[in-house]
Scaffold this motif. Structure first.
Motif, PDB file in Angstrom:
ATOM      1  N   TRP A  21       0.911  -1.468  -0.031  1.00  0.00           N
ATOM      2  CA  TRP A  21       0.124   0.107   0.072  1.00  0.00           C
ATOM      3  C   TRP A  21       0.732   1.373  -0.062  1.00  0.00           C
ATOM      4  CZ3 TRP A  21      -5.365   0.468  -0.074  1.00  0.00           C
ATOM      5  CH2 TRP A  21      -5.763   1.439   0.091  1.00  0.00           C
ATOM      6  N   PRO A  25      -1.910   5.002   5.534  1.00  0.00           N
ATOM      7  CA  PRO A  25      -3.679   4.171   5.763  1.00  0.00           C
ATOM      8  C   PRO A  25      -4.642   5.574   5.703  1.00  0.00           C
ATOM      9  CG  PRO A  25      -2.059   3.170   6.996  1.00  0.00           C
ATOM     10  CD  PRO A  25      -1.370   4.563   6.531  1.00  0.00           C
ATOM     11  N   ASN A  26      -5.627   5.330   5.215  1.00  0.00           N
ATOM     12  CA  ASN A  26      -6.499   6.414   5.310  1.00  0.00           C
ATOM     13  C   ASN A  26      -8.092   5.744   5.008  1.00  0.00           C
ATOM     14  OD1 ASN A  26      -8.639   8.268   4.393  1.00  0.00           O
ATOM     15  ND2 ASN A  26      -7.016   9.877   4.100  1.00  0.00           N
ATOM     16  N   ARG A  27      -9.016   5.896   5.991  1.00  0.00           N
ATOM     17  CA  ARG A  27     -10.344   5.126   5.401  1.00  0.00           C
ATOM     18  C   ARG A  27     -10.838   5.835   4.263  1.00  0.00           C
ATOM     19  NH1 ARG A  27     -12.747   6.049  11.088  1.00  0.00           N
ATOM     20  NH2 ARG A  27     -10.414   6.453  11.643  1.00  0.00           N
ATOM     21  N   TYR A  31      -8.191   1.615   2.590  1.00  0.00           N
ATOM     22  CA  TYR A  31      -7.491   0.770   3.313  1.00  0.00           C
ATOM     23  C   TYR A  31      -8.126  -0.149   4.173  1.00  0.00           C
ATOM     24  CZ  TYR A  31      -3.752  -0.498   6.885  1.00  0.00           C
ATOM     25  OH  TYR A  31      -2.969  -1.206   7.478  1.00  0.00           O
ATOM     26  N   GLU A  32      -9.141   0.644   5.035  1.00  0.00           N
ATOM     27  CA  GLU A  32      -9.747  -0.270   5.924  1.00  0.00           C
ATOM     28  C   GLU A  32     -10.489  -1.384   5.418  1.00  0.00           C
ATOM     29  OE1 GLU A  32      -9.623   0.106   9.668  1.00  0.00           O
ATOM     30  OE2 GLU A  32      -8.164   1.594   8.992  1.00  0.00           O
ATOM     31  N   ILE A  33     -11.164  -1.121   4.219  1.00  0.00           N
ATOM     32  CA  ILE A  33     -11.660  -2.164   3.539  1.00  0.00           C
ATOM     33  C   ILE A  33     -10.993  -3.333   3.345  1.00  0.00           C
ATOM     34  CG2 ILE A  33     -13.210  -2.657   1.553  1.00  0.00           C
ATOM     35  CD1 ILE A  33     -14.052   0.096   1.573  1.00  0.00           C
ATOM     36  N   LYS A  35      -7.541  -4.203   4.414  1.00  0.00           N
ATOM     37  CA  LYS A  35      -6.777  -4.856   5.361  1.00  0.00           C
ATOM     38  C   LYS A  35      -7.245  -5.950   5.884  1.00  0.00           C
ATOM     39  CE  LYS A  35      -3.348  -5.314   8.129  1.00  0.00           C
ATOM     40  NZ  LYS A  35      -2.373  -6.035   7.417  1.00  0.00           N
ATOM     41  N   PRO A  36      -8.733  -6.329   6.379  1.00  0.00           N
ATOM     42  CA  PRO A  36      -9.132  -7.351   7.031  1.00  0.00           C
ATOM     43  C   PRO A  36      -8.786  -8.517   6.095  1.00  0.00           C
ATOM     44  CG  PRO A  36     -10.499  -5.717   7.498  1.00  0.00           C
ATOM     45  CD  PRO A  36      -9.566  -5.275   6.483  1.00  0.00           C
TER      46      PRO A  36
END
Length: 167
Positions: A21, A25-27, A31-33, A35-36
């Motif tokens: 990346w 990281p920035n929602r 990134y939040e989508i 990462k998991p």
């Protein structure tokens, strides 16, 4: 912004998939989508330029994600991280927004996403299809070297300079 094949040689793929990346990281940019679902996601930390050049030469990666956001700060950045990855033959998943999207041809030189929710799907496409990774990686490399090679950008700069000098 100029690149060349000597500064950014092809380093090949790692034995285990690694998705990088490029950026903080920035929602707002996915990134939040992503990462998991991607334990192999590596967020590239900020480092001084000379250290970054060494990092590029010594770290293999499978896919590079180049995010952007609808704000002037993100869109006014240089596309250098994408160009560096492309020059090394690393396929990129890029935002449709500046500084990346307007430069690439979707499905040819990179995979483009328009919504943060699409990042994972585009990364998965590349991880699942080695032939597509190599095709896009090679096309991206060819394009980056043809359009942003340091010799070409230097010549372009000199043409502009000469134009000002003669006006």
């Amino acid at each position: 912004t100029g690149v060349d094949e000597l500064d950014y040689p092809i380093v090949g793929e790692p034995t285990q998939p690694l998705v990088v990346w490029s950026g903080k990281p920035n929602r707002n940019i996915g990134y939040e989508i992503i990462k998991p679902f991607l334990p192999q996601l590596y967020v590239h930390p900020y480092m001084p330029w000379m250290e970054y050049r060494v990092w590029l030469r010594t770290h293999q990666r499978t896919v590079e994600v180049c995010p952007s956001a609808p704000d002037i700060h993100m869109q006014s950045k240089s596309p250098i991280k994408m160009l560096q990855a492309m020059c090394q033959g690393v396929p990129c998943v890029v935002s449709h927004l500046p500084p990346y999207g307007p430069l690439v041809e979707d499905g040819v030189t990179a995979l483009v996403y328009t919504k943060p929710e699409e990042v994972l799907g585009q990364v998965d496409r590349l991880l699942a299809d080695k032939e597509l990774r190599h095709k896009i990686g090679q096309a991206g490399r060819d394009w980056a070297l043809a359009t942003h090679h340091i010799k070409k950008t230097s010549q372009d700069f000199m043409e502009v300079w000469r134009g000002y000098a003669h006006s």
